[in-house]
Design a protein around this motif. Structure first.
Motif, PDB file in Angstrom:
ATOM      1  N   GLU A   1     -29.248  37.622  55.926  1.00 49.91           N
ATOM      2  CA  GLU A   1     -28.078  38.717  55.986  1.00 49.91           C
ATOM      3  C   GLU A   1     -28.499  40.006  56.549  1.00 49.91           C
ATOM      4  OE1 GLU A   1     -27.284  35.949  52.471  1.00 49.91           O
ATOM      5  OE2 GLU A   1     -29.021  37.077  53.455  1.00 49.91           O
ATOM      6  N   SER A   2     -29.699  40.038  56.799  1.00 51.52           N
ATOM      7  CA  SER A   2     -30.265  41.311  57.447  1.00 51.52           C
ATOM      8  C   SER A   2     -30.444  41.104  58.975  1.00 51.52           C
ATOM      9  CB  SER A   2     -31.752  41.603  57.071  1.00 51.52           C
ATOM     10  OG  SER A   2     -31.749  41.885  55.533  1.00 51.52           O
TER      11      SER A   2
ATOM     12  N   ALA B   1     -27.593  43.332  54.926  1.00 48.98           N
ATOM     13  CA  ALA B   1     -28.639  43.801  53.888  1.00 48.98           C
ATOM     14  C   ALA B   1     -29.628  44.429  54.710  1.00 48.98           C
ATOM     15  CB  ALA B   1     -29.245  42.257  53.381  1.00 48.98           C
ATOM     16  N   ASN B   2     -30.356  45.491  53.852  1.00 46.40           N
ATOM     17  CA  ASN B   2     -31.282  46.208  54.538  1.00 46.40           C
ATOM     18  C   ASN B   2     -32.680  45.478  54.948  1.00 46.40           C
ATOM     19  OD1 ASN B   2     -29.879  48.797  54.748  1.00 46.40           O
ATOM     20  ND2 ASN B   2     -30.281  49.172  52.382  1.00 46.40           N
TER      21      ASN B   2
ATOM     22  N   SER C   1     -36.420  43.957  54.125  1.00 43.77           N
ATOM     23  CA  SER C   1     -37.243  44.409  52.999  1.00 43.77           C
ATOM     24  C   SER C   1     -38.655  44.657  53.423  1.00 43.77           C
ATOM     25  CB  SER C   1     -37.327  43.024  52.207  1.00 43.77           C
ATOM     26  OG  SER C   1     -37.591  41.894  53.099  1.00 43.77           O
TER      27      SER C   1
ATOM     28  N   LYS D   1     -34.234  38.505  54.823  1.00 44.80           N
ATOM     29  CA  LYS D   1     -32.865  38.035  54.142  1.00 44.80           C
ATOM     30  C   LYS D   1     -32.127  37.566  55.532  1.00 44.80           C
ATOM     31  CE  LYS D   1     -32.512  40.221  49.838  1.00 44.80           C
ATOM     32  NZ  LYS D   1     -31.702  41.161  49.276  1.00 44.80           N
TER      33      LYS D   1
END
Length: 323
Positions: free
Chosen positions: A90-91, A67-68, A70, A88
């Motif tokens: 996931e980032s 994920a990029n 934020s 996140k």
């Protein structure tokens, strides 16, 4: 205080019963080790990769996020770690949460660099025995029962680390390794970050990110439950050494540390704080994230200058524990 509380210990101590805990000291490192009878723990392997990412289940790949970020870019003046944005996992799937059972208010960050190996700061775990530490990975919110909880088999402190706390904290060799009892299964929420090459320079002004669950403002005493991220540009050594904020302290930069943050004139109040220590400072190279620094300290208060251990100066030491 949420970090470094164990650094006040005057030395390593024996804990546990029946000889379960044993302090090991060599010319190369100080280490606490669980002396169990399980042959699995005779040796361990770290798949620390210097390459690019790939299949998240592949233990030889690293540095790929899913994920990029934020957080605003380093060029943004937005003020939302201090001045951070919700992240996140996931980032930043290499981010872990380290908790001590000895001190209820102590927690730190760390980075996965192999299926059984965590890189963190020495002032986070100095004086702590393995059975007093737990590591959580794959979690965004530490108040929820998500992610994976791992026990620690061995704590390895760099031999040059001198300890200290607060204004007396030692910045030199503020680096440590945690060997886990079991191995991670990599996924989109859990994977290793890539290591830099030996003496790979952090370019001044390069946009890089720090992450953690630390407090987000100076007046707060409560940590964040949700992972935070912030873009912090690196600062050249001459510029940092001449910064009034550093000169107002008795801290001295070494060849193994570097600064990141924003000019005091901007008044952005962005940087690491209590609870972020030990966590990653990563920069993107192509499509791969590299662990360039370990959150070490902040001066003179949260949201000002952030000090990081330069991981590239310790690659040879880390490599001692790869096999």
């Amino acid at each position: 205080m949420y970090l470094g509380m164990l650094a006040i210990a005057t030395g390593f101590e024996m804990t546990g019963s029946n000889g379960f805990m044993e302090l090991k000291k060599s010319s190369r490192n100080y280490a606490y080790e669980n002396m169990g009878n399980d042959s699995r723990y005779d040796t361990f392997t770290c798949y620390c990769s210097f390459g690019s990412g790939g299949d998240p289940r592949n233990t030889t790949s690293c540095g790929t996020s899913f994920a990029n970020p934020s957080a605003p870019s380093c060029t943004s003046s937005s003020q939302s770690i201090v001045g951070s944005s919700v992240a996140k996992i996931e980032s930043w799937p290499w981010q872990v949460y380290i908790k001590s059972s000895r001190h209820i208010n102590l927690f730190c960050g760390g980075s996965i660099i192999g299926p059984r190996l965590i890189l963190t700061s020495a002032n986070c775990v100095f004086g702590s025995a393995p059975n007093e530490l737990t590591v959580r990975a794959g979690t965004q919110n530490v108040s929820e029962l998500e992610g994976i909880r791992m026990n620690v088999y061995q704590v390895i402190i760099h031999p040059a680390y001198q300890g200290g706390l607060g204004i007396n904290v030692s910045l030199n060799a503020n680096i440590a390794l945690l060997v886990l009892n079991n191995t991670f299964t990599y996924s989109h929420k859990i994977r290793a970050v890539c290591l830099p090459r030996v003496n790979e320079t952090v370019i001044s002004g390069e946009p890089c990110y720090a992450t953690g669950w630390g407090i987000t403002r100076n007046a707060s005493i409560a940590p964040r439950q949700t992972l935070q991220e912030i873009c912090l540009p690196s600062i050249s050594e001459p510029e940092c050494v001449m910064d009034d904020r550093l000169q107002s302290t008795n801290l001295t930069l070494t060849n193994n540390t570097f600064c990141a943050g924003y000019s005091a004139d901007l008044g952005l109040n962005k940087g690491i704080c209590n609870g972020d220590i030990g966590g990653p400072y990563v920069c993107k190279s192509g499509n791969t994230w590299k662990l360039r620094g370990i959150s070490s300290w902040y001066i003179p208060t949260c949201g000002q200058l952030s000090i990081f251990t330069d991981v590239s100066k310790y690659i040879a030491w880390i490599s001692n524990y790869q096999n």
